[in-house]
Structures are given as C-alpha cells and as structure tokens.
Design a protein around this motif. Structure first.
Motif, PDB file in Angstrom:
ATOM      1  N   LEU A  84       0.847  -1.380  -0.171  1.00 54.39           N
ATOM      2  CA  LEU A  84       0.058  -0.194  -0.018  1.00 54.39           C
ATOM      3  C   LEU A  84       0.827   1.262   0.003  1.00 54.39           C
ATOM      4  N   SER A  85       2.012   1.197   0.712  1.00 54.09           N
ATOM      5  CA  SER A  85       2.868   2.396   0.765  1.00 54.09           C
ATOM      6  C   SER A  85       3.517   2.604  -0.400  1.00 54.09           C
ATOM      7  N   TRP A  90       3.309  10.749  -1.607  1.00 50.13           N
ATOM      8  CA  TRP A  90       2.821  11.564  -0.979  1.00 50.13           C
ATOM      9  C   TRP A  90       3.829  12.878  -1.581  1.00 50.13           C
ATOM     10  N   GLU A  91       2.804  13.816  -1.828  1.00 53.64           N
ATOM     11  CA  GLU A  91       3.443  15.050  -2.704  1.00 53.64           C
ATOM     12  C   GLU A  91       2.512  16.176  -2.300  1.00 53.64           C
ATOM     13  N   GLY A  92       3.284  17.130  -1.800  1.00 51.96           N
ATOM     14  CA  GLY A  92       2.738  18.334  -1.228  1.00 51.96           C
ATOM     15  C   GLY A  92       2.187  18.365   0.035  1.00 51.96           C
ATOM     16  N   THR A 165     -12.919  20.184  -0.716  1.00 54.13           N
ATOM     17  CA  THR A 165     -12.744  20.924   0.709  1.00 54.13           C
ATOM     18  C   THR A 165     -11.312  20.532   1.189  1.00 54.13           C
ATOM     19  N   LEU A 166     -10.978  19.172   1.200  1.00 52.30           N
ATOM     20  CA  LEU A 166      -9.943  18.633   1.717  1.00 52.30           C
ATOM     21  C   LEU A 166      -8.673  18.711   0.977  1.00 52.30           C
ATOM     22  N   LYS A 167      -8.870  18.542  -0.611  1.00 48.63           N
ATOM     23  CA  LYS A 167      -7.585  18.638  -1.214  1.00 48.63           C
ATOM     24  C   LYS A 167      -6.707  17.340  -0.975  1.00 48.63           C
ATOM     25  N   PRO A 168      -7.214  16.097  -0.734  1.00 48.86           N
ATOM     26  CA  PRO A 168      -6.319  15.252  -0.416  1.00 48.86           C
ATOM     27  C   PRO A 168      -5.359  14.762  -1.727  1.00 48.86           C
ATOM     28  N   GLN A 169      -4.227  14.107  -1.359  1.00 42.30           N
ATOM     29  CA  GLN A 169      -3.292  13.699  -2.256  1.00 42.30           C
ATOM     30  C   GLN A 169      -3.670  12.268  -2.875  1.00 42.30           C
ATOM     31  N   ALA A 170      -4.557  11.620  -1.951  1.00 42.40           N
ATOM     32  CA  ALA A 170      -5.043  10.212  -2.519  1.00 42.40           C
ATOM     33  C   ALA A 170      -6.110   9.931  -1.554  1.00 42.40           C
TER      34      ALA A 170
END
Length: 306
Positions: A84-85, A90-92, A165-170
C-alpha cells in the motif's frame, strides 16, 4: 455459460480458462507464508475481457488468517502495508483520505466502517493543536459515509464534496467484496489502483470511486466476505460430473431451477462472519496505519489502535 460473479481480478483471469491473455500480465510468488498474485491489465480490450478496469491488482492470500493464526495475521498486515505504501505517493501538503465503504448494520458489509474505527486520524491535530502534534506523523482523515439507502446521498457525491474541501493527495477505499472460491472468504485481500464500485460485493452497483470521478488517485482495498449462491450450486453439481463441458446445459438448467429469477441474486456468507470481519478489519487498519505513518514504530501504532 453463465458468468460466475467475482470481484477478484485473479479469479476473473482463472475463469477465462486461458494460460495467457494478450494485454494481461500475471505474476505469482510467496512471501512469509502469504501467496501473492499480481494481475496487471495493460490494455482496455483485455480489461473488458476480464470485466475489470485497466490497472494493477494484487491479491494476498493466507489460510492462517482465517484460522486466526497470529503470525499469519501479522505477515498479512506487514505485506499489505508495504504494498500500500508503494501505491500512495506523498506530494504536497494535503492529507490522505481513508473511506470505509459499506453498511455498518449488515455484518458482511461492515468491513469498511470497522476498519475506519481503528484508522489513525491526525489531520485535526495539525490544524487544532499543532504544538502537541507528533511531527513524525502524516496528515490523515477518514470517513464512513454509509450507504445510499440510509443517507439518501450517493457515496461519490459525498466524497467529491470532501475532495473539493480537503484537497487530499490520495484516497484509500476499503470495502467488502465477493469471491469465486469460498476458501478466499476472510483469507484474501485485494489491493488495486483502479478505484472501486461501492456495493459491488453484494451486487448493488453504485457509481465508481476512481481518479476519473474524483480527480485524485484512488486505491481500493477489499476482502471477500460473500459468495454467490449460484456459484456454490454450480460447484456442487460440477463435482458430480467428470467433464464440465459435456454437462454445461444441464448445469445451467439446474441453476435456474434452484435459484429462480424472482429470488434475485442470492449471496452466502459463513456463520462465523462476525469474527472474520472483525479480524480482517483490524488487519487492514494496521496495514493502512503502517503505510500512512511509516515513521511510527509498530508498538506505537498498535498502542494507538487499541
């Protein structure tokens, strides 16, 4: 022949009855007692043949998980966390959003919400009490959105609003699946980068949660908790016949008689499904926590999960 329903890409490939399909790559290996099968669908035409979107599907299997062997459960959690990792980039500054799909009131469909209960959420700490937040942690938020029949809201509509709203990376989606083989119920996990159709495990197809619908990478983690009754009926009859091809029409006829259309698609789940779902929810939560909080030790993660 009526197609046997399964959410596992490896079972769809096996059901195709071919050693190789153009545009599909299949790899097998074993690690720490866990059987791993990777199906990579390179072409859209091959995906249509298997009934799966183009992408990577990794299935981890270990019978010891269902037998509640602690070493097997630990191996499954560690390997799933590692894989999963690799998928989560992870960006931003944005968080990773973990979504537990399913209906908490229906045991075979409660995997997602139960896993969310044990997921380490940290986004609020960085926003509300940054002075107390452990700098080794990464920003994670989670939600169990429920199902359309309870909320009146399509899951994709709810998650799309959160994304804006959250702007998630994934996004990591956790859901129950259906299997072709009863031996995989509660003992197999599928990980894919193609997203998911909420409710697919029980034949209740909703709008897809994927990169196309949400605009961010969507990783799906699923465990088979049910099998279609038609599958069991066909398997039972095939055991009575040496050559399946010579008896295909008879098998279809028996299936129609035993499982009438007015009954709809019947699904079956083991009587010990309560403990199975609770166990695998803990395994998935541990894997997600390890993948999203790599700087924390296993002891720290387990302490915060309990």
């Amino acid at each position: 022949m009526r197609q046997i329903r399964t959410d596992l890409a490896m079972e769809s490939f096996q059901a195709a009855g071919q050693d190789a399909i153009p545009g599909v790559e299949v790899n097998h290996w074993e690690t720490m007692g866990v059987q791993m099968t990777e199906v990579i669908i390179h072409q859209e035409d091959a995906g249509r043949q298997l009934g799966k979107p183009q992408g990577v599907y990794l299935t981890l299997e270990c019978e010891g998980v269902r037998q509640r062997d602690m070493d097997s459960r630990l191996a499954m959690a560690n390997l799933l966390g590692e894989e999963l990792s690799r998928m989560v980039k992870w960006e931003g500054e944005g968080p990773v959003l973990v979504v537990g799909l399913g209906n908490r009131r229906i045991t075979p469909d409660s995997l997602g919400p139960l896993a969310i209960d044990r997921t380490l959420v940290t986004r609020h700490m960085f926003r509300e009490i940054p002075e107390y937040a452990d700098k080794r942690m990464r920003s994670v938020c989670a939600i169990a959105p429920g199902v359309l029949g309870v909320t009146g809201i399509e899951t994709v509509e709810m998650i799309r609003s959160l994304v804006s709203t959250l702007k998630p990376q994934a996004i990591i989606c956790i859901d129950s699946l259906s299997a072709r083989s009863s031996s995989r119920i509660g003992s197999a996990v599928q990980l894919t980068d193609t997203g998911i159709h909420p409710g697919s495990g029980v034949g209740n197809h909703r709008r897809a949660l994927n990169r196309e619908s949400l605009g961010v990478p969507v990783i799906a983690v699923g465990v088979p908790t049910v099998i279609y009754a038609a599958t069991l009926a066909r398997d039972a009859m095939e055991l009575l016949n040496e050559d399946e091809q010579d008896h295909e029409e008879a098998l279809d006829d028996i299936e129609r008689q035993l499982l009438r259309e007015d009954l709809g698609d019947m699904i079956v789940t083991p009587r010990e499904i309560d403990s199975l779902v609770t166990d695998v929810a803990g395994i998935i939560a541990a894997a997600v926590n390890r993948a999203l909080q790599p700087e924390l030790s296993d002891e720290e993660i387990m302490a915060m999960m309990d």
